[in-house]
Write an enzyme that holds these catalytic residues in place. Structure first.
Site, short mmCIF file in Angstrom:
data_model
loop_
_atom_site.label_atom_id
_atom_site.label_comp_id
_atom_site.label_asym_id
_atom_site.label_seq_id
_atom_site.Cartn_x
_atom_site.Cartn_y
_atom_site.Cartn_z
N HIS A 84 -41.34 59.12 17.68
CA HIS A 84 -40.92 57.74 17.41
C HIS A 84 -40.32 57.11 18.69
O HIS A 84 -40.63 55.96 19.03
CB HIS A 84 -39.91 57.78 16.25
CG HIS A 84 -39.25 56.48 15.92
ND1 HIS A 84 -39.40 55.88 14.67
CD2 HIS A 84 -38.41 55.66 16.61
CE1 HIS A 84 -38.70 54.75 14.65
NE2 HIS A 84 -38.08 54.60 15.80
N GLU A 85 -39.48 57.87 19.38
CA GLU A 85 -38.81 57.33 20.59
C GLU A 85 -39.79 57.18 21.74
O GLU A 85 -39.74 56.18 22.47
CB GLU A 85 -37.64 58.22 21.01
CG GLU A 85 -36.55 58.44 19.96
CD GLU A 85 -36.02 57.17 19.35
OE1 GLU A 85 -36.15 56.09 19.95
OE2 GLU A 85 -35.49 57.26 18.23
N GLY A 139 -31.60 58.11 16.77
CA GLY A 139 -32.25 58.04 18.07
C GLY A 139 -32.17 56.62 18.60
O GLY A 139 -31.96 55.68 17.84
N GLN A 147 -34.73 49.36 23.40
CA GLN A 147 -34.14 48.72 22.21
C GLN A 147 -32.89 47.91 22.55
O GLN A 147 -32.46 47.08 21.75
CB GLN A 147 -33.83 49.76 21.13
CG GLN A 147 -35.10 50.39 20.53
CD GLN A 147 -34.78 51.42 19.47
OE1 GLN A 147 -34.53 52.57 19.78
NE2 GLN A 147 -34.75 51.00 18.21
N HIS A 196 -41.63 54.07 21.44
CA HIS A 196 -40.88 52.89 21.90
C HIS A 196 -41.11 52.65 23.39
O HIS A 196 -41.21 51.51 23.84
CB HIS A 196 -39.37 53.08 21.69
CG HIS A 196 -38.87 52.68 20.34
ND1 HIS A 196 -39.00 51.40 19.85
CD2 HIS A 196 -38.19 53.37 19.38
CE1 HIS A 196 -38.44 51.33 18.65
NE2 HIS A 196 -37.94 52.52 18.34
N CYS A 202 -36.05 52.30 11.65
CA CYS A 202 -35.92 51.98 13.07
C CYS A 202 -34.85 50.92 13.22
O CYS A 202 -34.82 49.93 12.47
CB CYS A 202 -37.25 51.46 13.61
SG CYS A 202 -37.19 51.05 15.36
N LEU A 203 -33.96 51.12 14.19
CA LEU A 203 -32.87 50.16 14.38
C LEU A 203 -33.41 48.80 14.80
O LEU A 203 -32.71 47.80 14.66
CB LEU A 203 -31.88 50.70 15.41
CG LEU A 203 -31.14 51.98 14.97
CD1 LEU A 203 -30.30 52.54 16.11
CD2 LEU A 203 -30.27 51.71 13.74
O1 GNR Z 1 -32.18 56.07 12.95
C1 GNR Z 1 -33.39 56.34 12.96
N1 GNR Z 1 -33.90 57.11 11.97
C2 GNR Z 1 -35.19 57.64 11.99
C3 GNR Z 1 -35.68 58.22 10.83
C4 GNR Z 1 -36.92 58.79 10.82
C5 GNR Z 1 -37.70 58.77 11.93
C6 GNR Z 1 -37.24 58.20 13.11
C7 GNR Z 1 -35.98 57.64 13.13
S1 GNR Z 1 -35.39 56.95 14.61
C8 GNR Z 1 -34.27 55.76 14.00
C9 GNR Z 1 -33.49 55.11 15.13
C10 GNR Z 1 -34.44 54.34 16.01
O2 GNR Z 1 -34.86 53.24 15.75
N2 GNR Z 1 -34.85 54.92 17.09
O3 GNR Z 1 -35.71 54.29 17.89
NI NI Z 2 -36.88 53.03 16.54
#
Ligand code: GNR
Ligand code: NI
Length: 173
Positions: free
Chosen positions: A135-136, A45, A50, A139, A93-94
Site C-alpha cells: 500500500h505504501e 502507515g 501524503q 503511494h 487510507c489516511l
Molecule cells: O492506517 C492504515 N491502515 C491500513 C489498513 C490496511 C491496509 C493498509 C493500511 S495503510 C493506512 C494508512 C495509510 O493511508 N497509509 O498510506
Molecule cells: Ni494510504
C-alpha cells in the site's frame, strides 16, 4: 510546523516520488515528524507524499494500542519479489478518510530499502505488514487502493471525498 494529510482527489497524491540520495538528520527529522502525524491520525502507515513531500520515504507501525510502539522506517523501498499466493485485507487510507475496501494483493513480498541509519536492508514480509508495505510503495508511485476497484466503486468514493473536502473547507473558513 504542523503538516496536514492530503486527501484525494489531489494531484500531488498522483505524482511519482523521487528517491533520496542520502540519509541525513533532515531525513530522520522528517521520518520522526511523519511518525507523529501517523500516530495522531491514527494510522498504521504513512508515505511522505501524503504530507506533500515527493520523496520515497515510508513509516509503518503495526503495534496495537496496548503494546510497545514498533516504528519501522523505509527509505527508497523497492519490492523485489511478490508471491503468487494472494491475501485479502480490508484497507483504509489516511488520504481516503472514511473509505474502506477489501483489496487482494500478493500475500508475501520481499523488499530492499535503506533504514533509519542509512543502512541497506532486505525484508521478507507477510500478513498485514506485506499488505501495508505494498500500500505504501503504491503511494510512492501515485497509486491509491481505490485504483484496484471497479470504475463505479472508485467514482463513488471520489464523489464522497469531494463532498467531504468541501465540508471541511466550510468549517475551516
Ligand atoms: O492506517 C492504515 N491502515 C491500513 C489498513 C490496511 C491496509 C493498509 C493500511 S495503510 C493506512 C494508512 C495509510 O493511508 N497509509 O498510506
Ligand atoms: Ni494510504
Amino acid at each position: 510546523m504542523k503538516r496536514k494529510i492530503l486527501i484525494e482527489p489531489d494531484p500531488i497524491l498522483r505524482k511519482k516520488c523521487e528517491p533520496l540520495e542520502k540519509v541525513d538528520d533532515e531525513v530522520r527529522k522528517l521520518m520522526k515528524e511523519m511518525l507523529e502525524i501517523m500516530y495522531e491520525a491514527p494510522g498504521i502507515g504513512l508515505a511522505a507524499v501524503q504530507i506533500g513531500i515527493l520523496k520515497r520515504v515510508v513509516v509503518i507501525d503495526l503495534s496495537k494500542e496496548n503494546e510497545k510502539k514498533n516504528p519501522l522506517f523505509f527509505i527508497n523501498p523497492k519490492i523485489v519479489h511478490r508471491s503468487d499466493n494472494k491475501s485479502i485485507y480490508e484497507e483504509g487510507c489516511l488520504s481516503l478518510p472514511g473509505q474502506f475496501a477489501e483489496i487482494e494483493r500478493p500475500a508475501e513480498c520481499t523488499l530492499n530499502y535503506i533504514d533509519f541509519f542509512g543502512k541497506e536492508k532486505e525484508l521478507k514480509a507477510e500478513g498485514l505488514l506485506a499488505t501495508c508495505i505494498q500500500h505504501e510503495v503504491d503511494h510512492l508511485d501515485g497509486v491509491l487502493f481505490i485504483d484496484y476497484l471497479s470504475k463505479l466503486k472508485k467514482d463513488m468514493i471520489i464523489k464522497k471525498l469531494v463532498k467531504h473536502k468541501k465540508e471541511i473547507e466550510r468549517i475551516v473558513v
